[in-house]
Design an enzyme around this catalytic site. Structure first.
Site, short mmCIF file in Angstrom:
data_model
loop_
_atom_site.label_atom_id
_atom_site.label_comp_id
_atom_site.label_asym_id
_atom_site.label_seq_id
_atom_site.Cartn_x
_atom_site.Cartn_y
_atom_site.Cartn_z
CB CYS A 202 -0.98 -0.01 1.17
SG CYS A 202 -0.22 0.18 2.79
CG HIS B 62 -4.43 1.67 3.75
ND1 HIS B 62 -3.78 0.86 2.87
CD2 HIS B 62 -5.45 2.24 3.03
CE1 HIS B 62 -4.37 0.89 1.69
NE2 HIS B 62 -5.39 1.74 1.77
CG ASP C 256 -6.65 3.24 -1.18
OD1 ASP C 256 -5.69 2.73 -1.78
OD2 ASP C 256 -7.00 2.89 -0.04
#
Length: 661
Positions: A225, A267, A282
């Site tokens: 991520c 994250h 995202d």
């Protein structure tokens, strides 16, 4: 002295004066390195990954992407450098040169192009009040700016097909060939990353690993991520678009409703500056999903996480700096933990709202009711503890209503799925039910599937104007008659299902007898005993091959313990649409009796009843065929017709069984 910009040790022959009050402001604001990674699956909604740290990308290529380049000033004047980290923390440094040569600018000449935008701005502006959108979501759009994903159709096709030839600069240059605005530049980069970068499951499970370098990501086309977020930021900076990496907490696969978040962030995502405002996205969760059972990554593009409206983004993304919520007022961490979590597919499938809007529900008298409002007719299903049982789900024009009856006291998991425009049901909501009382009188048949009751869907399938619009039918004597309008060319099949154990398919159909009346069908139902039964309705186009399709069912309820109706006689394909059976309605005839028959039959020449012997039926003045038959010496009795007087063969239309006792 030596000034360190992150990991770059640059020797500068200058005197540095650090403002103490600003140095204090910069300390103690970053969390420790994040926790051990985990690959998370959001079924039908894209990968929701938990990374192993929000790494400083400027460590990788020798460039401080978050810092501010110095402006060229008079050599005799002190120069002021201001640095910003991901949280917007400011550190100001005054540099007093000992010579007139601005060595600092020469050292960072490469970084100026990477971190400056096309307008000459040398650092991203931090979000302020004008970036805060009105809360809550006004339902007008899932996005934080007016746009239609279809406007990017040509650009998306182009960007998804661009390949890596050499380095990052050339890749961005190729992507921007078809992009003519900052929005299109961001879109091209987003599409490329979402369609080419795979979530690296093995690397995500390593502790103490180094951050992914852009060159390594391009070579392996894998990352986690913070790698996704860092690569996205780097590519945007090359394209001249202001972009920031935002660390924080997330609600992904493995998230438990109501759980607390603390300690290390799990994250990272991005914010981009477009048309005078910051917007959130995202690319990790936009790229695909990981199947937890197989640990395999699958590319599955999710449009939801591109420029998501902040009021929706906050449902599963909580940034370390509240300003990056872009909300006014911002949510607290406690609110984030306790708020109802609507998965991305909830909005992708056109859902607008759900009630209750809390994830923990307490039953009342053993029952809980959930309603969902959608922007268009939608198919739903549910699972309670992994089974499609113990609930009544009825479809509405714009949503659904679910009444759920947990079979035992305690805590239960309720999942709700929606179909939308695709052929796949996706999970859109999850609830935790707490049941303190069970009403045994409302036990539902295991074969009662959803939906229950007629709806827009049954109308779409050719069943219109039902005599019973409600899904539940109560009968005192164990019998009922249901009338359904049927469109031209549609064939209907009905069967009765209870909890009696194994019953053959033939038996299930023979408790329902169909009578055709012009463009309507009458379903006569006789219950074998008291209790609750599912009356399933199936349809099929007569001219098309294939099986019947389940449309809906009724719940039939009878509390009369004296009810004990036998089956109807079995009907065959030659039983005409307009035929009518008056007697005998019981499909089981007594032995050694003369049984009267009375039927209305259309378009036939002769009719007879066949047992041990053959007994003719005669046509009376009212248009009914009448007669009687002896059941002595036989186990089965048939009603047969001769359709044409010139023919010499009869067709079976009804079959009775003779009771041998």
């Amino acid at each position: 002295m030596e000034l360190k910009k992150e990991s770059n040790a640059v020797a500068i022959d200058m005197l540095l004066i650090v403002h103490p009050e600003k140095l204090r402001a910069a300390q103690g604001t970053r969390s420790d390195p994040p926790a051990e990674p985990d690959a998370r699956l959001q079924r039908g909604g894209g990968l929701q990954g938990v990374g192993n740290g929000i790494q400083k990308w400027q460590k990788l290529e020798g460039n401080d992407l978050h810092g501010n380049l110095a402006e060229k000033q008079h050599p005799q004047q002190p120069q002021v450098f201001t640095s910003y980290d991901n949280q917007g923390t400011q550190l100001t440094v005054e540099v007093h040169p000992r010579d007139a040569m601005p060595q600092f600018l020469k050292k960072f000449s490469l970084a100026k192009r990477l971190q400056g935008d096309k307008n000459g701005n040398t650092r991203p502006r931090q979000p302020g009040n004008k970036d805060a959108h009105a809360y809550p979501w006004d339902r007008s759009s899932l996005k934080s700016m007016p746009l239609d994903p279809q406007q990017f159709e040509k650009l998306d096709t182009y960007a998804s097909q661009v390949t890596v030839k050499s380095g990052l600069d050339e890749l961005v240059s190729d992507l921007l060939q078809e992009a003519h605005s900052d929005l299109e530049r961001v879109r091209a980069i987003w599409i490329w990353i979402c369609h080419h970068i795979e979530y690296d499951i093995e690397a995500a499970q390593e502790k103490d690993r180094q951050a992914f370098k852009p060159t390594d990501i391009l070579r392996t086309q894998k990352t986690n991520c913070d790698g996704y977020a860092g690569l996205f930021e780097r590519m945007c900076r090359i394209a001249g678009v202001q972009c920031m990496t935002v660390p924080g907490y997330s609600k992904g696969f493995g998230y438990q409703m109501g759980q607390s978040f603390s300690g290390e962030f799990d994250h990272a995502w991005n914010a981009v500056y477009l048309e005078g405002r910051w917007h959130l996205l995202d690319s990790t969760w936009g790229s695909g999903l990981v199947d937890k059972a197989t640990s395999k990554f699958t590319f599955l593009y999710n449009e939801f996480y591109f420029l998501t409206h902040p009021a929706l983004f906050i449902e599963d993304h909580f940034p370390d700096n509240k300003n990056w919520q872009l909300l006014k007022p911002p949510q607290s961490l406690r609110q984030f933990e306790n708020s109802m979590y609507h998965k991305s597919e909830f909005y992708n499938k056109g859902m607008l709202s759900a009630q209750p809007d809390v994830s923990m529900i307490k039953t009342v008298n053993g029952k809980a009711t959930i309603t969902i409002e959608s922007c268009a007719p939608t198919l739903f299903m549910f699972m309670l503890n992994g089974k499609q049982e113990h609930g009544l789900l009825s479809l509405r024009k714009n949503g659904m209503k679910l009444e759920i009856y947990p079979p035992t006291m305690g805590t239960h998991k309720l999942q709700i799925f929606a179909k939308g425009n695709s052929d796949i049901y996706s999970s859109v909501l999850e609830y935790t039910l707490k049941c303190t009382f069970v009403d045994l009188g409302v036990r539902l048949p295991a074969e009662l599937h959803q939906p229950v009751g007629p709806s827009w869907f049954s109308e779409q399938m050719g069943i219109v104007k039902p005599s019973h619009p409600d899904p539940v039918i109560h009968t005192r004597d164990g019998r009922c008659s249901i009338s359904l309008g049927v469109e031209e060319g549609i064939s209907v099949l009905a069967s009765l299902h209870g909890d009696d154990g194994p019953i053959t398919e033939e038996t299930q159909r023979r408790y329902v007898f169909q009578v055709h009346r012009e463009k309507r069908i009458e379903l006569k139902v006789q219950l074998p005993h008291a209790g609750k039964f599912a009356l399933k309705i199936f349809v099929k186009k007569r001219q098309e091959p294939g099986n019947y399709i389940f449309v809906f069912n009724y719940l039939l309820c009878c509390t009369n313990t004296k009810v004990n109706w036998p089956m109807f006689p079995e009907s065959f394909g030659n039983w005409g649409q307009d035929n009518e059976l008056l007697e005998p309605l019981s499909g089981v005839l007594p032995a050694n009796r003369n049984v009267p028959f009375k039927l209305k039959l259309h378009g036939i020449a002769k009719a007879l009843v066949k047992g041990q012997d053959t007994w003719p039926l005669t046509l009376n003045h009212e248009g009914y065929w009448e007669g009687s038959c002896s059941t002595a010496g036989c186990q089965e009795v048939y009603v047969m017709v001769l359709e044409n007087a010139n023919h010499n063969f009869y067709s079976y239309i009804l079959k009775y069984r003779v009771n041998t006792q």
